[in-house]
Design a protein around this motif. Structure first.
Motif, short mmCIF file in Angstrom:
data_model
loop_
_atom_site.label_atom_id
_atom_site.label_comp_id
_atom_site.label_asym_id
_atom_site.label_seq_id
_atom_site.Cartn_x
_atom_site.Cartn_y
_atom_site.Cartn_z
N ILE A 55 0.84 -1.20 0.00
CA ILE A 55 0.00 0.00 0.00
C ILE A 55 0.87 1.25 0.00
O ILE A 55 0.60 2.22 -0.73
N THR A 56 1.94 1.23 0.79
CA THR A 56 2.85 2.38 0.83
C THR A 56 3.52 2.60 -0.52
O THR A 56 3.63 3.73 -1.00
N ALA A 57 3.96 1.52 -1.16
CA ALA A 57 4.60 1.63 -2.48
C ALA A 57 3.61 2.18 -3.50
O ALA A 57 3.97 3.03 -4.33
N ALA A 58 2.36 1.72 -3.45
CA ALA A 58 1.35 2.23 -4.38
C ALA A 58 1.08 3.71 -4.13
O ALA A 58 0.98 4.50 -5.09
N ALA A 59 0.98 4.11 -2.87
CA ALA A 59 0.73 5.52 -2.55
C ALA A 59 1.88 6.40 -3.02
O ALA A 59 1.66 7.49 -3.57
N MET A 60 3.10 5.93 -2.83
CA MET A 60 4.25 6.72 -3.28
C MET A 60 4.31 6.80 -4.80
O MET A 60 4.68 7.83 -5.36
N SER A 61 3.92 5.74 -5.48
CA SER A 61 3.88 5.75 -6.94
C SER A 61 2.84 6.74 -7.45
O SER A 61 3.09 7.50 -8.39
N ILE A 62 1.68 6.75 -6.83
CA ILE A 62 0.62 7.69 -7.22
C ILE A 62 1.07 9.12 -6.95
O ILE A 62 0.87 10.02 -7.79
N ALA A 63 1.71 9.35 -5.81
CA ALA A 63 2.22 10.69 -5.50
C ALA A 63 3.26 11.12 -6.52
O ALA A 63 3.27 12.27 -6.98
N TRP A 64 4.14 10.20 -6.91
CA TRP A 64 5.16 10.51 -7.92
C TRP A 64 4.51 10.90 -9.25
O TRP A 64 4.92 11.85 -9.90
N LEU A 65 3.48 10.17 -9.66
CA LEU A 65 2.77 10.49 -10.90
C LEU A 65 2.14 11.88 -10.84
O LEU A 65 2.18 12.63 -11.80
N HIS A 66 1.55 12.22 -9.69
CA HIS A 66 0.93 13.53 -9.54
C HIS A 66 1.98 14.65 -9.59
O HIS A 66 1.75 15.70 -10.20
N VAL A 67 3.11 14.42 -8.95
CA VAL A 67 4.17 15.44 -8.94
C VAL A 67 4.75 15.64 -10.32
O VAL A 67 4.91 16.76 -10.79
N THR A 68 5.05 14.53 -11.02
CA THR A 68 5.62 14.66 -12.35
C THR A 68 4.62 15.28 -13.32
O THR A 68 5.00 16.03 -14.22
N ALA A 69 3.32 14.97 -13.16
CA ALA A 69 2.30 15.59 -14.03
C ALA A 69 2.18 17.08 -13.76
O ALA A 69 2.01 17.88 -14.70
N ALA A 70 2.32 17.47 -12.50
CA ALA A 70 2.22 18.90 -12.16
C ALA A 70 3.43 19.67 -12.66
O ALA A 70 3.33 20.86 -12.97
#
Length: 81
Positions: A64-79
């Protein structure tokens, strides 16, 4: 062993005070939660079943932590793009 943990607590607190973007309340909550879960996970008489259940829970939490960090990374790179 206690001094090892105390040193890390102090380091994390100092870093949290130096950098304003770090949420010290989240670190404190993680410390308290980790202590409580560690206390609950240490049975007086360890058994293979209890050990297997805690290992399964830990595995799920890591995923769950790895998935949350991956989602956060996608949001940061998209921003940033």
């Amino acid at each position: 062993m206690f001094s090892f943990y105390l040193r890390w607590i102090l380091i994390i607190a100092v870093i949290g005070l130096v950098f304003s973007m770090i949420d010290n309340a989240a670190h404190f909550g993680g410390l308290v939660t980790g202590y409580v879960i560690g206390w609950l996970a240490a049975p007086l008489r360890p058994s293979r079943t209890v050990d297997a259940v805690w290992k399964a829970i830990a595995t799920v939490m890591v995923l769950i932590t790895a998935a949350a960090m991956s989602i956060a990374w996608l949001h940061v790179t998209a921003a940033l793009s």
